[in-house]
Design an enzyme around this catalytic site. Sequence first.
Site, short mmCIF file in Angstrom:
data_model
loop_
_atom_site.label_atom_id
_atom_site.label_comp_id
_atom_site.label_asym_id
_atom_site.label_seq_id
_atom_site.Cartn_x
_atom_site.Cartn_y
_atom_site.Cartn_z
N HIS A 108 -15.88 -43.03 -38.98
CA HIS A 108 -14.98 -42.09 -39.69
C HIS A 108 -15.70 -41.51 -40.89
CE1 HIS A 108 -11.72 -40.33 -41.88
NE2 HIS A 108 -11.90 -41.18 -42.87
N TYR A 156 -12.73 -51.16 -34.23
CA TYR A 156 -11.51 -50.65 -33.60
C TYR A 156 -11.72 -49.87 -32.31
CZ TYR A 156 -13.05 -46.83 -36.66
OH TYR A 156 -13.79 -45.88 -37.32
N ARG A 215 -14.79 -38.12 -31.95
CA ARG A 215 -15.63 -38.41 -33.11
C ARG A 215 -16.67 -39.43 -32.70
NH1 ARG A 215 -12.68 -41.96 -36.78
NH2 ARG A 215 -14.28 -43.48 -36.28
C1 LIG Z 1 -2.53 -38.25 -47.66
C2 LIG Z 1 -3.71 -39.08 -47.31
N1 LIG Z 1 -3.51 -40.30 -46.77
C3 LIG Z 1 -4.57 -41.05 -46.44
C4 LIG Z 1 -5.85 -40.63 -46.66
C5 LIG Z 1 -7.05 -41.50 -46.27
N2 LIG Z 1 -7.68 -40.91 -45.06
C6 LIG Z 1 -8.76 -40.12 -45.16
S1 LIG Z 1 -9.21 -39.48 -43.69
C7 LIG Z 1 -7.96 -40.27 -42.89
C8 LIG Z 1 -7.79 -40.09 -41.42
C9 LIG Z 1 -7.54 -38.67 -41.03
O1 LIG Z 1 -7.56 -38.55 -39.66
P1 LIG Z 1 -7.51 -37.16 -38.93
O2 LIG Z 1 -6.47 -36.29 -39.53
O3 LIG Z 1 -7.40 -37.44 -37.48
O4 LIG Z 1 -8.90 -36.47 -39.25
P2 LIG Z 1 -10.36 -36.97 -38.90
O5 LIG Z 1 -10.80 -37.86 -40.04
O6 LIG Z 1 -10.31 -37.69 -37.62
O7 LIG Z 1 -11.19 -35.75 -38.85
C10 LIG Z 1 -7.22 -41.04 -43.77
C11 LIG Z 1 -6.09 -41.90 -43.41
C12 LIG Z 1 -6.00 -39.36 -47.24
N3 LIG Z 1 -7.21 -38.84 -47.51
N4 LIG Z 1 -4.93 -38.60 -47.53
#
Ligand SMILES: Cc1ncc(C[n+]2csc(CCOP(=O)(O)OP(=O)(O)O)c2C)c(N)n1
Lengths: 327, 364
Positions: free
Chosen positions: B262, B271, B258
């Site tokens: 985020h 981080y 990425r």
């Molecule tokens: C169940 C849940 N917990 C926490 C969040 C907050 N949150 C949104 S995106 C994210 C990280 C997700 O990471 P990843 O699965 O690696 O996907 P990426 O964002 O890197 O594409 C978090 C913790 C959420 N949307 N849903």
Amino acid sequence: MPELTLVKAVNRALDEALSLDDAVVLLGQDIGQDEGVFRVTEGLLKKYGPNRVIDTPLAEAAIIGGAVGMAAYGLKPVPEMQFSGFFYQAYHQVENHVSRMRNRTRGRIGMNMVIRMPYGGGIRAVEHHSESREAIYAHTPGLTMVIPSGPRNARALLLTSILKYPDPVIFFEPKLIYRAFKENVPDEPEFLPIGKAQVVREGTQLTLISYGATMRPTLEAARDLAEDDGVSVEVIDLLSVAPLDTETITASVRKTGRAVVIHEGHRRCGIGSEVVARIVENALDCLEAPIKRVTGYDIIFPYFSREAPYLINAERVKHAAKEVLEY
Amino acid sequence: MPRKTFDIGLVVEELSILDESGRADAALDPKLPEATLLKMHRFMLLTRKLDERMIMMQRQGQMGTFAPGRGQEAVQIGSILPLRSEDWYSPSYRSFGAQLWRGWTIDQLLLLWAGYFEGFGLPEGVNDMPMSIVIGSHVPVAVGLGMSINYRGGDQVVLVNFGDGASSEGDVSEALNFAAVYKAPVIFLCENNGYAISVPFQKQCGVRSLAQRGIGFGMPSLRVDGNDVLAMAAATQEAVDRARRHEGPTFIEAVTFRMEMHTTADDPKVYRSDEEVRRWEKKDPIMRFETYLKSRGLLNDAGIDRVAAEIEEELRVARDRFAARAVQRPEEVFDFHYAVMPEELAAQKREYLADLQQALAEGK
Ligand SMILES: Cc1ncc(C[n+]2csc(CCOP(=O)(O)OP(=O)(O)O)c2C)c(N)n1
Ligand SMILES: [Mg+2]
């Protein structure tokens, strides 16, 4: 017209739904080979095969999430939760997708699904097998929360929910009365409107409002009050707690001026709170006494040796009714 | 009895076709038609430019918080390529590339990320699901779609896209298990972009490759260079073919990075190091693909400039269309909860409209 218990009536509705519409599939734990821990799905695997009566792995979120996918595809899944106490393992699927998909997709993808499960106490079960948490689902936008009180309306409401209601229904089955009594259930499929309460006993001096397993002690109390005290009691069976039939409730209380709401679920923010609010909003001018609630207490459901005083019985209902009548 | 190795019949393979300088392994090159290659390039570039445009709009207050996908264009475009329109696609919130490919319009995506549910209006002619904000919760849904395909017969498949962070969610494990048990025709595309917000992959889990997850549930699994669009296309094609042959699910770990924050709401400097980001810049998926296309004589710098200019124009038009569409009938917030609105909700809607009208009348 065969005489059926509630458990057999549910079985019949599932059987009819499967035979009338090949989009209907059942899925859940131990529902196939074992025919359900309460034998609700007796004979269905043999009759319809493992593609339509699906024994699943032990994974509630995937059962409900999977059902969401099936409904999106155009099937009419009827997932079973073995007990309502295990539904929390899948609650997020209900909150995240089941209740929201129609809105999220601007009406493109509806969730024609009925999530069935036994609820309620009085069966001397271990922890997590006795709760009545219908209020949680009644509180969730997009859901419909249906609770039958006997074999005939159980069969009709379930059949309607599966075949004639395009939105997700949480269907609570009062397990205490699965085998408590029989009723005549018509041979032909019968349907009932969802969201409509029934006046099951007419009267002029007091309205008792309940649903599900507590309809029995409620009706028993009504009978006693009539026979022993000469009170003319009207009794309403809500059948659906979301949506809630304000009209039937209000019309009755406008007539009687007195009401008691009865349910096994907790009192705080329970279905009774909503019923009382609607009476106050719509019929305050007709009230002749404060409304009483006879409900489960706001405590963790007691372990089974102490469950009896938590449960609703006719005496508790009569006690509250007399307070209201004598006000 | 001695201890022996128990053969589970599955191993993790790793696939990459383009090297970092964009040279293809001739034996593995999927030899896609020229028009397809050029279309892929255009969509990768469109994805990147839409991202840039949206970040700009977000900074100007015209867009809500959203998740940019710079650096992940190859995962998106490579994986969506083998899908037919009747197949099912379930995106993540960072899947703009694949969604554009499937026919989501730019103005619709803008509408969605500007905070209007209308943006979810699914495109006609394809079987797409809306993205899901609750991490991992859409993955069991994809399995239900796959089970339905098996039930009705036919050779549709389901592609579901989720992240490395999502792989830790219980729903994903439940879904993988279900898919393996029912041989659901599902391709689990786990886009490992190194981070889940601030949590690096090494703190997310104890495995070396997320492909082990698929193996653990009993399905063929592959680790793929996610910055190599040819490898993504080839790996997904293989998985799609397997699903169409009714041989069940496949797990693909797409290893990528990425490049941006985020979401537009955070600051990655807190981080991770610039040095780490710079290392990945060298593996840029568009740059590698362009080198490949040039080496095959399919594209030159002038051609790239031309495509870029066309995309800028497309974005400009879409942005104007979006601005015109971003007027919502306010009562729509009530309209899609039930097929038939219950009276108690209809009453609330009347109340809402009356309040709204009064506010308008009072000029609020
Ligand atoms: C169940 C849940 N917990 C926490 C969040 C907050 N949150 C949104 S995106 C994210 C990280 C997700 O990471 P990843 O699965 O690696 O996907 P990426 O964002 O890197 O594409 C978090 C913790 C959420 N949307 N849903
Ligand atoms: Mg990630």
